[in-house]
Design an enzyme around this catalytic site. Structure first.
Site, PDB file in Angstrom:
ATOM      1  N   GLU A 106      24.480  63.836 -67.214  1.00  0.00           N
ATOM      2  CA  GLU A 106      23.940  63.378 -65.917  1.00  0.00           C
ATOM      3  C   GLU A 106      23.280  64.407 -65.601  1.00  0.00           C
ATOM      4  OE1 GLU A 106      23.463  62.606 -61.479  1.00  0.00           O
ATOM      5  OE2 GLU A 106      24.649  64.056 -62.758  1.00  0.00           O
TER       6      GLU A 106
ATOM      7  N   HIS B 273      20.049  69.678 -57.820  1.00  0.00           N
ATOM      8  CA  HIS B 273      20.880  68.468 -56.939  1.00  0.00           C
ATOM      9  C   HIS B 273      20.306  68.415 -55.629  1.00  0.00           C
ATOM     10  CE1 HIS B 273      24.157  66.635 -54.707  1.00  0.00           C
ATOM     11  NE2 HIS B 273      24.214  65.866 -55.713  1.00  0.00           N
TER      12      HIS B 273
ATOM     13  N   GLU C  89      18.951  61.094 -62.328  1.00  0.00           N
ATOM     14  CA  GLU C  89      18.962  60.561 -61.273  1.00  0.00           C
ATOM     15  C   GLU C  89      17.621  61.106 -60.513  1.00  0.00           C
ATOM     16  OE1 GLU C  89      21.181  60.839 -56.997  1.00  0.00           O
ATOM     17  OE2 GLU C  89      22.512  61.371 -58.808  1.00  0.00           O
TER      18      GLU C  89
ATOM     19  N   HIS D  52      28.762  65.341 -65.637  1.00  0.00           N
ATOM     20  CA  HIS D  52      28.170  65.255 -64.464  1.00  0.00           C
ATOM     21  C   HIS D  52      27.312  66.672 -64.303  1.00  0.00           C
ATOM     22  CE1 HIS D  52      28.138  65.194 -59.736  1.00  0.00           C
ATOM     23  NE2 HIS D  52      27.242  64.418 -60.088  1.00  0.00           N
TER      24      HIS D  52
ATOM     25  N   ASP E  74      19.847  65.799 -62.120  1.00  0.00           N
ATOM     26  CA  ASP E  74      19.007  65.280 -60.974  1.00  0.00           C
ATOM     27  C   ASP E  74      17.769  66.000 -61.039  1.00  0.00           C
ATOM     28  OD1 ASP E  74      21.641  64.422 -59.373  1.00  0.00           O
ATOM     29  OD2 ASP E  74      21.997  66.290 -59.983  1.00  0.00           O
TER      30      ASP E  74
END
Length: 286
Positions: free
Chosen positions: A38, A53, A112, A11, A40
């Site tokens: 992952e 993020h 994301e 993450h 962002d």
């Protein structure tokens, strides 16, 4: 890297060992064998796609104010590492373009779409295409609606079940394959826009809890993955999602106990801040 058929996704990179959403965290994940990570993305004031993020700068940089209030030139002057540890002083906010180039052919990026900025899906899609990530799925097998019946499948029900199992297996593979990319978001409009631009790339909807309305909407939008909050996940919800053909990936795994719960529910994977510890815990349980 996963345990058995369960995928552990670092993450924001290995955010337990390096400042999140920096190349230090992504590199650390890959060094330990976690090639799924992952991250962002959102846009600066001048429309540049960056990896960050929060909507504001104060938590993970030495800047202040909203991300959208600053240009890329201003963002690249910020220190994105000292907040975590002094040895990461001088770490920079990455460009999405740089991440796509740096990890091409050696990672599966779960990207994301963090903000609701209208131009974000098109900006991300353009870069994904520019660096050839979409071509990873250009030859993906497309099972027809009337797939060839499996050997020994004597009834229509058995044929349908066999076809469903193969389609779901292919979706799971595409969602975690290395190299590869999956687009996720909490914002349905962003996913719809992105899916139109990148129809063959897997897309996942980050949600709080599983409902029939969410399932129906996700199917109508052609999404392959649903990502429920870990502490709201149940075995019944996972079974329902898989019957409907969805890959299931949990988020918000804040403890080893919750990770075991997600695995026991039958999910296909989860994002974790501490991938090495998670892998050890799952291996010990097995």
């Amino acid at each position: 890297m996963g345990t058995g058929t369960f995928a552990l996704i670092a993450h924001r990179g290995d955010s337990s060992k390096a400042p999140d959403n920096t190349v230090h965290a992504f590199d650390k994940a890959l060094e330990q064998g976690f090639s799924n990570f992952e991250t962002d993305c959102q846009l600066t004031r001048d429309g540049v796609a960056i990896i960050l993020h929060d909507e504001t700068l104060g938590k993970t940089t030495n800047g202040t104010g909203a991300v959208v209030e600053h240009t890329w030139e201003q963002h690249q002057q910020l220190d994105a590492g000292s907040w975590f540890n002094a040895r990461f002083a001088g770490a920079r906010i990455p460009l999405l373009a740089d991440v796509l180039q740096r990890y091409k052919d050696r990672a599966h990026i779960h990207l994301e779409l963090k903000s609701q900025q209208q131009q974000l899906p098109a900006s991300a899609a353009s870069l994904i295409q520019q660096y050839g990530w979409d071509k990873l799925y250009s030859n993906a097998p497309q099972l027809p609606d009337s797939a060839t019946p499996a050997a020994g499948a004597d009834t229509q029900a058995e044929q349908t079940e066999s076809q469903h199992a193969r389609q779901l297996h292919q979706r799971v593979h595409s969602s975690f394959q290395v190299p590869g990319i999956t687009i996720t978001s909490f914002h349905l409009k962003q996913l719809q826009a992105s899916k139109t631009l990148l129809p063959r790339i897997p897309h996942g909807w980050l949600i709080q809890e599983v409902t029939q309305d969410i399932i129906d909407t996700a199917k109508a939008c052609g999404l392959e993955m649903i990502c429920p909050r870990a502490n709201a996940l149940t075995q019944e919800a996972v079974k329902l999602l898989k019957r409907e053909g969805f890959v299931v990936r949990a988020w918000g795994v804040k403890s080893i106990e919750l990770l075991h719960h997600v695995v026991a529910c039958g999910a296909d994977g989860a994002t974790v801040n501490w991938p090495a510890e998670a892998a050890e815990a799952l291996a010990l349980k097995v």
